[in-house]
Motif scaffolding. Structure first.
Motif, PDB file in Angstrom:
ATOM      1  N   VAL A 185       0.552  -1.135  -0.231  1.00 52.78           N
ATOM      2  CA  VAL A 185      -0.061  -0.034  -0.085  1.00 52.78           C
ATOM      3  C   VAL A 185       0.841   1.317   0.081  1.00 52.78           C
ATOM      4  N   MET A 186       2.073   1.353   0.841  1.00 55.02           N
ATOM      5  CA  MET A 186       2.688   2.521   0.934  1.00 55.02           C
ATOM      6  C   MET A 186       3.273   2.683  -0.478  1.00 55.02           C
ATOM      7  N   VAL A 187       4.067   1.885  -1.154  1.00 49.99           N
ATOM      8  CA  VAL A 187       4.683   1.937  -2.353  1.00 49.99           C
ATOM      9  C   VAL A 187       3.741   2.109  -3.614  1.00 49.99           C
ATOM     10  N   ASN A 188       2.594   1.539  -3.489  1.00 48.85           N
ATOM     11  CA  ASN A 188       1.799   1.764  -4.685  1.00 48.85           C
ATOM     12  C   ASN A 188       0.460   2.669  -4.672  1.00 48.85           C
ATOM     13  N   GLU A 189      -0.348   2.596  -3.471  1.00 38.08           N
ATOM     14  CA  GLU A 189      -1.428   3.216  -3.298  1.00 38.08           C
ATOM     15  C   GLU A 189      -1.109   4.907  -2.940  1.00 38.08           C
ATOM     16  N   THR A 190       0.170   5.137  -2.406  1.00 41.04           N
ATOM     17  CA  THR A 190       0.363   6.524  -2.313  1.00 41.04           C
ATOM     18  C   THR A 190       0.196   7.376  -3.126  1.00 41.04           C
ATOM     19  N   ARG A 191       0.439   6.715  -4.506  1.00 42.50           N
ATOM     20  CA  ARG A 191       0.306   7.654  -5.686  1.00 42.50           C
ATOM     21  C   ARG A 191      -1.076   8.383  -5.762  1.00 42.50           C
ATOM     22  N   GLN A 192      -2.096   7.753  -5.064  1.00 46.67           N
ATOM     23  CA  GLN A 192      -3.397   8.465  -5.144  1.00 46.67           C
ATOM     24  C   GLN A 192      -3.066   9.884  -4.489  1.00 46.67           C
ATOM     25  N   LEU A 193      -2.069  10.271  -3.561  1.00 48.60           N
ATOM     26  CA  LEU A 193      -2.295  11.397  -3.205  1.00 48.60           C
ATOM     27  C   LEU A 193      -1.057  12.189  -3.514  1.00 48.60           C
ATOM     28  N   LEU A 194       0.155  11.644  -3.876  1.00 47.88           N
ATOM     29  CA  LEU A 194       1.275  12.171  -4.377  1.00 47.88           C
ATOM     30  C   LEU A 194       1.753  11.487  -5.890  1.00 47.88           C
ATOM     31  N   GLY A 242      11.694   2.028   9.818  1.00 48.97           N
ATOM     32  CA  GLY A 242      12.377   2.273   8.507  1.00 48.97           C
ATOM     33  C   GLY A 242      11.997   3.778   7.828  1.00 48.97           C
ATOM     34  N   ALA A 243      11.932   3.641   6.408  1.00 46.23           N
ATOM     35  CA  ALA A 243      11.739   4.922   5.786  1.00 46.23           C
ATOM     36  C   ALA A 243      11.072   4.654   4.416  1.00 46.23           C
ATOM     37  N   LEU A 244      10.373   5.497   3.965  1.00 43.04           N
ATOM     38  CA  LEU A 244       9.684   5.640   2.680  1.00 43.04           C
ATOM     39  C   LEU A 244      10.258   6.515   1.845  1.00 43.04           C
ATOM     40  N   PHE A 245      10.592   5.978   0.624  1.00 45.01           N
ATOM     41  CA  PHE A 245      11.372   6.867  -0.365  1.00 45.01           C
ATOM     42  C   PHE A 245      10.612   7.064  -1.609  1.00 45.01           C
ATOM     43  N   LEU A 246      10.518   8.481  -2.125  1.00 42.76           N
ATOM     44  CA  LEU A 246       9.568   8.792  -3.530  1.00 42.76           C
ATOM     45  C   LEU A 246      10.389   9.611  -4.250  1.00 42.76           C
ATOM     46  N   ALA A 247      10.539   9.368  -5.592  1.00 43.33           N
ATOM     47  CA  ALA A 247      11.272  10.138  -6.472  1.00 43.33           C
ATOM     48  C   ALA A 247      10.252  10.507  -7.798  1.00 43.33           C
ATOM     49  N   ARG A 248      10.879  11.607  -8.307  1.00 48.40           N
ATOM     50  CA  ARG A 248      10.129  12.108  -9.524  1.00 48.40           C
ATOM     51  C   ARG A 248      10.808  13.169 -10.172  1.00 48.40           C
ATOM     52  N   GLU A 249      10.562  13.378 -11.314  1.00 50.81           N
ATOM     53  CA  GLU A 249      11.034  14.376 -12.045  1.00 50.81           C
ATOM     54  C   GLU A 249      10.982  15.782 -11.802  1.00 50.81           C
ATOM     55  N   GLN A 250       9.657  16.206 -10.779  1.00 46.93           N
ATOM     56  CA  GLN A 250       9.671  17.761 -10.536  1.00 46.93           C
ATOM     57  C   GLN A 250       9.942  17.787  -9.173  1.00 46.93           C
ATOM     58  N   PRO A 251      10.504  19.010  -8.637  1.00 48.82           N
ATOM     59  CA  PRO A 251      10.556  19.439  -7.136  1.00 48.82           C
ATOM     60  C   PRO A 251       9.400  18.905  -6.446  1.00 48.82           C
ATOM     61  N   TRP A 252       9.619  18.910  -5.048  1.00 46.63           N
ATOM     62  CA  TRP A 252       8.541  18.810  -4.019  1.00 46.63           C
ATOM     63  C   TRP A 252       7.942  19.933  -3.637  1.00 46.63           C
ATOM     64  N   SER A 253       6.862  20.304  -3.903  1.00 48.94           N
ATOM     65  CA  SER A 253       6.357  21.428  -2.754  1.00 48.94           C
ATOM     66  C   SER A 253       6.295  21.616  -1.456  1.00 48.94           C
ATOM     67  N   ASP A 254       6.137  22.554  -0.746  1.00 49.71           N
ATOM     68  CA  ASP A 254       5.931  22.423   0.832  1.00 49.71           C
ATOM     69  C   ASP A 254       4.639  21.833   1.029  1.00 49.71           C
ATOM     70  N   TYR A 255       3.551  22.051   0.427  1.00 52.53           N
ATOM     71  CA  TYR A 255       2.332  21.398   0.451  1.00 52.53           C
ATOM     72  C   TYR A 255       2.349  19.827   0.572  1.00 52.53           C
ATOM     73  N   GLU A 256       2.855  19.531  -0.541  1.00 48.04           N
ATOM     74  CA  GLU A 256       3.188  17.957  -0.822  1.00 48.04           C
ATOM     75  C   GLU A 256       3.887  17.381   0.324  1.00 48.04           C
ATOM     76  N   ILE A 257       4.969  18.263   0.643  1.00 48.40           N
ATOM     77  CA  ILE A 257       5.898  17.616   1.837  1.00 48.40           C
ATOM     78  C   ILE A 257       5.095  17.245   3.129  1.00 48.40           C
ATOM     79  N   LYS A 258       4.277  18.262   3.367  1.00 48.69           N
ATOM     80  CA  LYS A 258       3.383  18.483   4.440  1.00 48.69           C
ATOM     81  C   LYS A 258       2.521  16.997   4.544  1.00 48.69           C
ATOM     82  N   LEU A 259       1.688  16.788   3.305  1.00 45.81           N
ATOM     83  CA  LEU A 259       0.819  15.740   3.237  1.00 45.81           C
ATOM     84  C   LEU A 259       1.659  14.568   3.313  1.00 45.81           C
ATOM     85  N   ALA A 260       2.883  14.399   2.776  1.00 49.17           N
ATOM     86  CA  ALA A 260       3.821  13.233   3.019  1.00 49.17           C
ATOM     87  C   ALA A 260       4.019  12.963   4.127  1.00 49.17           C
ATOM     88  N   GLU A 261       4.412  13.911   5.076  1.00 47.98           N
ATOM     89  CA  GLU A 261       5.075  13.782   6.366  1.00 47.98           C
ATOM     90  C   GLU A 261       3.665  13.322   7.136  1.00 47.98           C
TER      91      GLU A 261
END
Length: 441
Positions: free
Chosen positions: A31-40, A125-144
């Motif tokens: 769920v963490m590595v696949n369904e998190t794409r619904q939010l981020l 542990g930790a969860l690592f996400l990677a993409r081509e665009q920088p991460w915004s502050d709002y997205e970082i808050k949601l991710a935290e």
């Protein structure tokens, strides 16, 4: 914009609900590595587990990651580097190839997009996400916030870190921790003096046993326990009824033999037959005199006196008055209070290698603030059953002359010191002995 935020919050709540519904850590990792794409929005995701072993547990798009794959091996190095650089208290961290060491930066573009987001899951542990665009502050808050919910769900399913992992993590956390670890190891091998405890009593070093001179009944005990007496003082006496009667009878027999000898001596002047009986009468007179003298001395022996100055040691005179004793039975002890020594009973279960000359310290029960030093003189080679019905070795120790001597009859605990041994052996001697007896080594 407000509608997008409301939609993001709804998806966040949905994902947190999905995390709580997971039936195991493997499903939660998926769920963490696949369904998190619904939010981020991201291209790749990986879940780093720090349970019983540190490894990449889940990858986006893969049901069962192959740990031997080059991509997973590179991710293992990346997570190990980030775990060493970042603390669990840091909730998130944005990273890219420029913030990595050369070994990781050179292969970053081959395995990951340009921008990465590291989300801490605490000790799990930790969860690592990677993409081509920088991460915004709002997205970082949601991710935290989402990572915090995942961490709570992992607390139920993720395996706990064992003591070995905790110890390794502690050693890897600082430069000087390995040096500090050597301190308790060195302390374990610090030499200390082996010592054991034994029940002890202060006894006279040159006791004089006062025994019953004859078989009979003790009539009177004329002294009190622990009373000082002088030479010639009366101690106790036996009932003299029998001996006095025998002495009176012997005296009468001696008088009769003397009178018979006198008559024979007078008649021997005129009668040759009486001359022959005169020598026999004289022999009978001497025998009766000897019997009377012996009976008189037996009466005197019934009254026992102190042969020297000292202190009489016995339990209670009421226990002895009227008691029948046999010849040579001990009644009391005459001791010199200035000549004492220490007697200790070492339990057979606590026996260690002790030799004459080992130091001994007495801690008396009556005066807990005082201690007396002594030196071991001898120890029995064979264990005996003492008054406490305990199998123990009898030890004798001599008090040092430079100190005030303890009181005669004082009880306490003696600490007997042996050879020097490592501290770990001193602490583990009893557990090792019990384990050996239980396991039958």
């Amino acid at each position: 914009m407000e509608q997008e935020h409301n939609q993001s919050l709804a998806i966040l709540l949905h994902l947190l609900h999905r995390a709580r519904e997971c039936q195991g850590s493997a499903q939660l990792g998926f769920v963490m590595v696949n369904e998190t794409r619904q939010l981020l929005t991201y291209r790749q995701a990986a879940f780093w587990s720090e349970g019983l072993r540190r490894h990449v547990a889940s990858l986006s798009g893969l049901a069962d990651p192959d740990p031997t794959a080059p991509y997973l091996q590179w991710l293992h190095k990346l997570f190990a580097h980030l775990a060493q650089q970042l603390d669990h208290q840091v909730n998130s961290h944005c990273c890219d190839a420029t913030s990595m060491p050369d070994e990781l930066a050179s292969e970053w573009s081959a395995w990951l997009p340009e921008y990465g987001l590291w989300l801490s899951l605490g000790e799990y542990g930790a969860l690592f996400l990677a993409r081509e665009q920088p991460w915004s502050d709002y997205e970082i808050k949601l991710a935290e916030e989402l990572a915090h919910g995942y961490q709570h769900a992992l607390s139920k399913y993720a395996p706990r870190r064992n003591w070995r992992r905790v110890a390794l993590a502690w050693l890897q956390g600082g430069r000087y921790r390995k040096a500090w670890l050597m301190v308790p190891l060195l302390v374990c091998f610090f030499p200390v003096r082996m010592s054991v405890l034994a029940h002890a009593e202060v006894v006279p070093s040159e006791p004089l046993l006062m025994r019953a001179p004859l078989s009979g009944v003790i009539d009177k005990v004329l002294v009190l326990p622990n009373q000082r007496v002088a030479k010639g003082d009366a101690l106790f006496s036996l009932d003299e009824t029998v001996q006095a009667g025998q002495y009176a009878l012997a005296l009468q027999e001696a008088l009769a033999a003397k009178e018979s000898f006198r008559v024979n001596a007078q008649m021997a002047v005129t009668d040759d037959k009486n001359r022959l009986e005169l020598s026999q009468g004289k022999a009978r007179l001497e025998a009766k005199d000897i019997s009377a003298d012996y009976a008189g001395r037996e009466v005197v022996r019934l009254h026992v006196a102190a042969p020297r100055d000292g202190v009489v040691v016995f339990s209670d005179r009421n226990d002895w008055q009227g008691k029948a004793v046999t010849l040579g039975e001990k009644v009391m002890t005459l001791a010199d209070p200035d000549k004492v020594e220490l007697t200790a009973w070492l339990p057979a279960a606590d026996a260690v290698d002790l030799r004459p000359g080992s130091p001994v310290t007495l801690y008396p029960n009556a005066s807990p603030l005082n201690a007396y030093d002594a030196t071991l003189v001898r120890i029995a080679y064979k264990a005996e059953v003492n008054d406490s019905n305990l199998l123990a070795y009898r030890m004798q120790a001599r008090f040092d002359s430079q100190q005030k001597l303890p009181l005669l009859g004082q009880m306490g605990t003696a600490r007997v010191y042996g050879d020097r041994v490592p501290l770990c052996y001193y602490l583990l001697r009893r557990p090792l002995t019990a384990a050996r007896q239980w396991l039958g080594w």
